[in-house]
Design an enzyme around this catalytic site. Structure first.
Site, PDB file in Angstrom:
ATOM      1  N   GLU B  49      37.574  23.915  23.379  1.00 24.55           N
ATOM      2  CA  GLU B  49      38.001  24.806  22.295  1.00 24.55           C
ATOM      3  C   GLU B  49      36.991  24.648  21.179  1.00 24.55           C
ATOM      4  OE1 GLU B  49      42.834  24.388  22.744  1.00 24.55           O
ATOM      5  OE2 GLU B  49      41.908  24.026  20.799  1.00 24.55           O
ATOM      6  N   ASP B  60      46.141  24.047   9.765  1.00 18.71           N
ATOM      7  CA  ASP B  60      45.420  22.816  10.062  1.00 18.71           C
ATOM      8  C   ASP B  60      45.624  21.746   9.012  1.00 18.71           C
ATOM      9  OD1 ASP B  60      43.899  23.167  12.579  1.00 18.71           O
ATOM     10  OD2 ASP B  60      43.151  24.938  11.522  1.00 18.71           O
ATOM     11  N   TYR B 175      49.602  27.057  25.274  1.00 17.53           N
ATOM     12  CA  TYR B 175      49.319  25.873  24.460  1.00 17.53           C
ATOM     13  C   TYR B 175      50.611  25.500  23.771  1.00 17.53           C
ATOM     14  CZ  TYR B 175      46.719  23.162  20.864  1.00 17.53           C
ATOM     15  OH  TYR B 175      46.235  22.192  20.018  1.00 17.53           O
TER      16      TYR B 175
END
Lengths: 417, 277
Positions: B49, B60, B175
Site C-alpha cells: 500500500e 490517520d 480491509y
C-alpha cells in the site's frame, strides 16, 4: 452562470447534494453514525414536542427573538458620504445579544437537544474564534453533558478569553498542534476523536459544512434568524427588505439569515468572505473568490488549495473566518447566481469595527465587521428607500485585545516616521 | 486474473496469510522512498500500500500525519507518486501496489486522467478513505470499469445490515479496520478481530485483510491466524521516522530500518500455517 430556478429552498436531495456540492465524504467508521444522525434529525423535525422544547429554550435561555435594530447614525454616516438621494436604511439583526454573544448558540441548542434524544453523553466540537466552543460548553453545562472542544493552538492564543470561558463552563479545551493550528486542523482532530469514540459521542459541528445532514441541519437551526427578520421588518416597515448582508466563514449566520428569503426574488443577497491581506496577496480566507471545488471534511465545496489538491492555509484577522472552505449550499448559491459573494480585507473589517463602536455604541465581532464593511459600500450605492439588513452575528469583546494591539502598532509606526 | 487475485491465490496455495505493508510515497524524499519501496518485497511484503500524501489526513494518527507532512515538504505530488510506481514496476512486475489516500488530490488531478495514468504506471487498486459506498459514482465505479480494484474498509461499526452495501462494489480484498479510531493508535483485541473476520467472510468470498494497530511480528502472527492478510502501516512509517536525522532527512539507516521491521513482520506471518491449501 445565472440560470433561475423555481425554488432555491428545496435542497439538499436525499444524498445531501446541493447541485454538485455537499455529499457524504467520510470514512466508513463514521458512515453508520451520520446515517443514524440523519434519521434522528428527520424524526425530531417531524416531532412537535421537539419544536416546542426548542422554542421554549430559545425564548427563555437564549433570549430570542433578537432585536432588529435601525442603525440610525450608521445610516446617516453612510448617507453623508454617498451621492445625492443615496444611502440605504441599514438595520442590524442583533444576534450578538444572544446568550453567549453570537448566533452560534442557535445551532448548538438544536444539536444538543438532538444529542439528548439520541442518548449521547459526550459532546465534541471544533472552534475557531471560540464562539462555537463557548456556546457548546454552555449548553453542555446546562444539560450536564461532558464537553471536549478542539481549538487550533494559534486560535487558542489569539482568543484566550474564550478559552477561559469554556474552561469556566466545565469544558475541556484541547489545543491542536497539527498543521497550521487553526480551525481546519481543529476539525480534523474532532473527526479523529469521533471515529475513536463512536458509541457515546455526538459531534456538534459549528457551521453549515461537513457531511450530510450537517449543512442542512445547521442551516435549519440557524434559519430562526431569517424567520424573525421577516416578521420584524414587516412589523417595522410593512414590507420585506431589499437586501441582506452577512459575513461568511463556513457561513452559518449567513445561511440562517438568507434561507427564508432565497425564494423572494426582489431581495438582493450578499455574502462577505474574509480577504485577509487582500485577494491578490494569496493570504486570505475567501474560498469562493480564490478557491475552486474540491472535497474536504465530508463535503464537496469551494476550497483553497494548490494545483496538487493540497489544502492551503487560510488567513484572516478573524479566527472565526479563518477556514479554507465554505458551506456547500453557499457554493451552490454562488454557482446558481442567487447570492453574490464579495469580500472585505482585515483593514476594512477593523475600520468597520471602530466605526460601529463609535457610531452606535455596539462593539461588533471582527467576523461581523466584514459584513459591516461591505454593507456600508453597498448601502452608499443604493437609494434612501432601500432597506438593508446586516447580520450582526457576534459581539466583539473577544477581539478588543487584538484591535488594541493593532492600533498601538499602527501608532508606533506613525511616530517612527 | 489481476495481480492482487493472483497473489492471494498463490498464498492460499502456500497456506499462509499475506503481509500488506504501507509506506507514504515521497517520505521523506522521492529517492529514499523508492529505495524503501524496492526493499519491501525482498523483506517479505506480499502486497504494497503506497500512501498518497494529503494535507488533511482525517483518518490517520500522528505517525502517518507526520509522514505525509514530510513527503509534501519534500515536494511529493500525486504525479510524482505515479512516477514512483512506474519506477518500482521497472524492477518488479508481480507485487501488487494499492494507492491509499484521500479523494481531493485525485479529484483535482481528474478522475479519468488519474485512472488512465495509474493503470499505465502499474497500479492495481485503490483505497480512498473518504469515499464510502454512498459516493461510489465518484471513483469506485469508474475504477472498476477501468479494470482496477477498489478495496473497501469495513469497520467495527459496519453491522450485518450495512455489510452488503460495503461489499457490493469491493474488488481485490476487504480491509477490516480492527479498531474504532485512527491509524496506529491502539492495539486490537485479537480474538474479537478473528470473530469479526469470520462475520465478514459469511458475506463474501473475497480475502479479508486486517489492519490498524499491528506493530510487531507477534501481532502479525496473531492476526494471521484468523485473517487472509495483515496490514501494517504506522509501525513501518514510525521505524522510518526514527531513522531520520534531526532535520528530518534520510540517513544510511533509513532503508535498513524499514527492511528490518518488515522482515520481522514477514516472519510473524509465515510462522502461522493455514488450512486453506
Amino acid at each position: 452562470m445565472s440560470n433561475k430556478l423555481n425554488s432555491y429552498t428545496s435542497g439538499p436531495d436525499e444524498h445531501g447534494h446541493f447541485g454538485i456540492f455537499g455529499g457524504r465524504f467520510v470514512a466508513e467508521t463514521l458512515m453508520p453514525l451520520i446515517l443514524s444522525l440523519e434519521k434522528a434529525y428527520e424524526e425530531a423535525r417531524a416531532d412537535p414536542d421537539f419544536a416546542r422544547e426548542l422554542a421554549q429554550y430559545q425564548a427563555h435561555y437564549v433570549g430570542r427573538p433578537s432585536p432588529l435594530y435601525y442603525a440610525e447614525r450608521l445610516t446617516e454616516a453612510v448617507r453623508a458620504g454617498a451621492g445625492e438621494g443615496k444611502g440605504a436604511k441599514i438595520y442590524l439583526k442583533r444576534e450578538e445579544l444572544n446568550h453567549t454573544g453570537s448566533h452560534k448558540v442557535n445551532n448548538v441548542l438544536g444539536q444538543i437537544m438532538l444529542a439528548r434524544r439520541m442518548g449521547k453523553t459526550r459532546i465534541i466540537a471544533e472552534t475557531g474564534a471560540g464562539q462555537h466552543g463557548v456556546a457548546t460548553a454552555t449548553l453542555c453545562a446546562r444539560f450536564g453533558l461532558k464537553c471536549v472542544v478542539y481549538m487550533g493552538a494559534v486560535d487558542a492564543t489569539r482568543q484566550k478569553p474564550n478559552v477561559f470561558r469554556m474552561e469556566m463552563l466545565g469544558a475541556e479545551v484541547r489545543p491542536v498542534q497539527a498543521g497550521a493550528r487553526t480551525l481546519k486542523d481543529a476539525m480534523n482532530e474532532a473527526l479523529r476523536d469521533w471515529v475513536t469514540n463512536v458509541a457515546d459521542t455526538f459531534y456538534c459541528i459549528g457551521t453549515v459544512a461537513g457531511p450530510h445532514p450537517y449543512p442542512a441541519m445547521v442551516r435549519d437551526f440557524q434559519s430562526v434568524i431569517g424567520r424573525e427578520v421577516r416578521e420584524q421588518v414587516l412589523a417595522q416597515e410593512g414590507r420585506l427588505p431589499d437586501s441582506l448582508v452577512a459575513c461568511i466563514g463556513g457561513g452559518s449566520n449567513a445561511m440562517g439569515l438568507f434561507h427564508p428569503f432565497l425564494d423572494e426574488q426582489s431581495v438582493e443577497i450578499f455574502g462577505v468572505e474574509a480577504a485577509g491581506h487582500g485577494l491578490s496577496s494569496g493570504e486570505h480566507a475567501a474560498s469562493i473568490a480564490g478557491g475552486r471545488p474540491g472535497v474536504l471534511h465530508g463535503n464537496r465545496t469551494y476550497l483553497l488549495m494548490d494545483d496538487d489538491g493540497q489544502i492551503t492555509e487560510a488567513h484572516s484577522i478573524s479566527a472565526g473566518l479563518d477556514y479554507p472552505g465554505i458551506g456547500p449550499e453557499h457554493a451552490w448559491l454562488h454557482e446558481t447566481g442567487r447570492v453574490t459573494y464579495l469580500s472585505a480585507t482585515d483593514d476594512e473589517a477593523v475600520a468597520a469595527f471602530r466605526q460601529l463602536s463609535l457610531l452606535e455604541g455596539i462593539i461588533p465581532a471582527l467576523e461581523s465587521s466584514h459584513a459591516l464593511a461591505r454593507a456600508a459600500d453597498l448601502a452608499a450605492q443604493r437609494p434612501r428607500d432601500h432597506l438593508m439588513v446586516v447580520n450582526l452575528s457576534g459581539r466583539g469583546d473577544k477581539d478588543i485585545d487584538m484591535i488594541a494591539e493593532r492600533l498601538n502598532a499602527a501608532k508606533r509606526e506613525g511616530e517612527a516616521e | 486474473m489481476s495481480r492482487i487475485d493472483r497473489r492471494f491465490a498463490a498464498l492460499r496455495a502456500e497456506g499462509r496469510a499475506a503481509l500488506v505493508t504501507y509506506i507514504t510515497a515521497g517520505d521523506p524524499d522521492f529517492d529514499t522512498s523508492l529505495a524503501a519501496l524496492r526493499s519491501l518485497p525482498e523483506a517479505g511484503a506480499d502486497i504494497i500500500e503506497l500512501g498518497m500524501p494529503f494535507t488533511d489526513p482525517m483518518a490517520d494518527g500522528p505517525a502517518i500525519q507526520l509522514a505525509a507532512q514530510r513527503a509534501l515538504k519534500g515536494g511529493q505530488t500525486l504525479a510524482r507518486t505515479l512516477a514512483l510506481v512506474r519506477a518500482f514496476r521497472e524492477g518488479d512486475a508481480d507485487t501488487p501496489i494499492i494507492l491509499m489516500g484521500y479523494y481531493n488530490p485525485i479529484y483535482i488531478y481528474g478522475v479519468d486522467r488519474f485512472l488512465a495514468d495509474a493503470k499505465e504506471a502499474g497500479v492495481d487498486g485503490f483505497i480512498v478513505v473518504d469515499l464510502p459506498p454512498e459516493e461510489d459514482e465518484e471513483l469506485c465505479l469508474p475504477a472498476l470499469r477501468a479494470g482496477l480494484a477498489f478495496i473497501r474498509l469495513a469497520t467495527p461499526t459496519t453491522d450485518d445490515a450495512r455489510l452488503p452495501t460495503v461489499l457490493a462494489n469491493t474488488r481485490g480484498f476487504v480491509y477490516y479496520v480492527s479498531i474504532t479510531g485512527v491509524t496506529g493508535t491502539a492495539v486490537p483485541d485479537f480474538e474479537a478481530v478473528a470473530a469479526q473476520v469470520a462475520r465478514i467472510k459469511r458475506h463474501t468470498d473475497l480475502p479479508v485483510a486486517v489492519g490498524f494497530g499491528v506493530r510487531s511480528g507477534a501481532h502479525a502472527a496473531a492476526i494471521a491466524r484468523g485473517a487472509d492478510g495483515v496490514v501494517v502501516g504506522s509501525a513501518i512509517v514510525g521505524a522510518l521516522a526514527s531513522s531520520l536525522d534531526a532535520e528530518g532527512h534520510a540517513t544510511a539507516r533509513t532503508v535498513p530500518a524499514v527492511h528490518a521491521l518488515v522482515r520481522e513482520l514477514a516472519e510473524g506471518v509465515r510462522s502461522v500455517a493455514k488450512q486453506n491449501a
